[in-house]
Scaffold this motif. Sequence first.
Motif, short mmCIF file in Angstrom:
data_model
loop_
_atom_site.label_atom_id
_atom_site.label_comp_id
_atom_site.label_asym_id
_atom_site.label_seq_id
_atom_site.Cartn_x
_atom_site.Cartn_y
_atom_site.Cartn_z
N GLU A 255 0.85 -1.17 0.00
CA GLU A 255 0.00 0.00 0.00
C GLU A 255 0.89 1.23 0.00
OE1 GLU A 255 -2.34 0.04 3.57
OE2 GLU A 255 -0.59 0.26 4.87
N SER A 256 0.29 2.35 -0.37
CA SER A 256 1.01 3.61 -0.36
C SER A 256 0.55 4.42 0.85
CB SER A 256 0.73 4.39 -1.65
OG SER A 256 1.43 5.62 -1.63
N VAL A 257 1.47 4.77 1.71
CA VAL A 257 1.18 5.55 2.90
C VAL A 257 1.97 6.85 2.81
CG1 VAL A 257 1.31 5.65 5.42
CG2 VAL A 257 0.81 3.48 4.27
N ARG A 258 1.25 7.92 2.64
CA ARG A 258 1.88 9.25 2.51
C ARG A 258 2.98 9.22 1.45
NH1 ARG A 258 -0.19 9.33 7.55
NH2 ARG A 258 1.32 7.94 8.51
N GLY A 259 2.66 8.57 0.33
CA GLY A 259 3.57 8.56 -0.81
C GLY A 259 4.66 7.52 -0.75
N VAL A 260 4.71 6.74 0.33
CA VAL A 260 5.74 5.70 0.48
C VAL A 260 5.07 4.33 0.32
CG1 VAL A 260 7.44 4.64 2.00
CG2 VAL A 260 7.12 7.14 2.01
N VAL A 261 5.57 3.53 -0.61
CA VAL A 261 5.03 2.19 -0.82
C VAL A 261 5.59 1.27 0.26
CG1 VAL A 261 4.88 0.24 -2.40
CG2 VAL A 261 4.81 2.57 -3.28
N THR A 262 4.70 0.60 0.96
CA THR A 262 5.13 -0.22 2.10
C THR A 262 4.19 -1.41 2.26
OG1 THR A 262 5.67 -0.14 4.47
CG2 THR A 262 3.74 1.11 3.74
N LEU A 263 4.50 -2.27 3.20
CA LEU A 263 3.63 -3.41 3.49
C LEU A 263 2.50 -2.95 4.41
CD1 LEU A 263 6.39 -6.07 4.28
CD2 LEU A 263 5.11 -5.82 2.14
N PRO A 264 1.29 -3.46 4.20
CA PRO A 264 0.18 -3.10 5.10
C PRO A 264 0.31 -3.80 6.44
CG PRO A 264 -0.54 -4.60 3.35
CD PRO A 264 0.88 -4.32 3.09
N VAL A 265 0.62 -3.03 7.46
CA VAL A 265 0.89 -3.60 8.78
C VAL A 265 -0.28 -4.41 9.30
CG1 VAL A 265 1.39 -3.02 11.19
CG2 VAL A 265 2.52 -1.77 9.35
N TRP A 266 -1.49 -3.97 8.99
CA TRP A 266 -2.67 -4.62 9.54
C TRP A 266 -2.86 -6.05 9.04
CZ3 TRP A 266 -6.11 -6.01 5.76
CH2 TRP A 266 -5.99 -5.33 4.53
N GLU A 267 -2.13 -6.45 7.99
CA GLU A 267 -2.23 -7.81 7.47
C GLU A 267 -1.34 -8.78 8.23
OE1 GLU A 267 -1.50 -7.87 3.30
OE2 GLU A 267 -3.41 -6.94 2.78
N TYR A 268 -0.52 -8.28 9.14
CA TYR A 268 0.45 -9.11 9.84
C TYR A 268 0.02 -9.34 11.27
CZ TYR A 268 3.28 -8.68 5.72
OH TYR A 268 3.73 -8.78 4.42
N ASN A 269 -0.02 -10.60 11.70
CA ASN A 269 -0.57 -10.91 13.01
C ASN A 269 0.46 -11.39 14.03
OD1 ASN A 269 -0.25 -13.28 11.57
ND2 ASN A 269 -2.35 -14.00 11.82
N TYR A 270 1.35 -12.29 13.70
CA TYR A 270 2.36 -12.74 14.65
C TYR A 270 3.67 -12.01 14.39
CZ TYR A 270 -0.72 -16.52 16.07
OH TYR A 270 -1.78 -17.24 16.55
N TRP A 271 4.24 -11.46 15.47
CA TRP A 271 5.45 -10.66 15.37
C TRP A 271 6.54 -11.19 16.28
CZ3 TRP A 271 5.86 -6.03 12.46
CH2 TRP A 271 4.68 -5.65 11.82
N GLY A 272 7.78 -11.06 15.81
CA GLY A 272 8.91 -11.36 16.67
C GLY A 272 9.28 -10.14 17.52
N GLN A 273 10.24 -10.32 18.41
CA GLN A 273 10.65 -9.26 19.34
C GLN A 273 11.58 -8.25 18.69
OE1 GLN A 273 9.44 -8.77 22.55
NE2 GLN A 273 8.00 -10.27 21.72
N GLY A 274 12.21 -8.62 17.61
CA GLY A 274 13.07 -7.68 16.90
C GLY A 274 14.54 -7.87 17.19
N THR A 275 15.35 -7.36 16.27
CA THR A 275 16.80 -7.37 16.43
C THR A 275 17.34 -6.01 15.98
OG1 THR A 275 18.86 -8.56 15.87
CG2 THR A 275 17.21 -8.38 14.12
N GLN A 276 18.28 -5.48 16.75
CA GLN A 276 18.79 -4.12 16.49
C GLN A 276 19.89 -4.15 15.43
OE1 GLN A 276 18.03 -0.92 18.03
NE2 GLN A 276 19.30 -0.27 16.29
N VAL A 277 19.74 -3.27 14.46
CA VAL A 277 20.77 -3.07 13.44
C VAL A 277 21.27 -1.63 13.57
CG1 VAL A 277 21.22 -2.87 10.96
CG2 VAL A 277 19.84 -4.76 11.84
N SER A 278 22.57 -1.49 13.72
CA SER A 278 23.17 -0.16 13.84
C SER A 278 24.27 -0.02 12.80
CB SER A 278 23.76 0.05 15.25
OG SER A 278 22.74 -0.04 16.23
N VAL A 279 24.17 1.04 12.00
CA VAL A 279 25.15 1.30 10.95
C VAL A 279 25.84 2.62 11.27
CG1 VAL A 279 25.57 1.48 8.48
CG2 VAL A 279 23.66 0.10 9.33
N SER A 280 27.10 2.54 11.60
CA SER A 280 27.82 3.74 12.02
C SER A 280 29.31 3.52 11.86
CB SER A 280 27.50 4.06 13.48
OG SER A 280 28.27 5.15 13.94
N SER A 281 30.01 4.61 11.57
CA SER A 281 31.47 4.54 11.49
C SER A 281 32.10 4.92 12.83
CB SER A 281 31.98 5.46 10.38
OG SER A 281 31.52 6.77 10.57
#
Length: 133
Positions: free
Chosen positions: A107-133
């Motif tokens: 779907e397009s949300v404020r001009g950005v094409v993205t996945l519709p969050v409401w279609e996703y039901n089970y979620w993981g806890q997440g993993t942190q990605v940090s990009v820095s010099s």
Amino acid sequence: QLELVESGGGLVQPGGSLRLSCAASGFSLEHYTIGWFRRAPGKEREGVSCVSGSDSNTFYADSVRGRFTISKDKIKNTVYLQMNSLKPEDTDIYHCATSVQSFCSWESVRGVVTLPVWEYNYWGQGTQVSVSS
């Protein structure tokens, strides 16, 4: 009990690579559409990538297309997100989730094409990605 566990995050320099894993337990990922999302504090959640249950279609956000690759290992019951040419703006917490759809929709949300969050039901806890010099 259904569970998704992400891993593979960490600190990397700009231009570097990471491979995130989304391991499922309690069910088989084989027939599920899986999405990867990210959301840093104060930012909107962004659907980064998706692979359909049949592996027949995939989705990539414009911000990662050509740099990220999603894949599914049915034997290991794991979905991977290979992230190359990482940029500081990729710094975020990355979550995987199962979709109620059999394909990757968008779907397009404020001009950005993205996945519709409401279609996703089970979620993981997440993993942190940090990009820095």
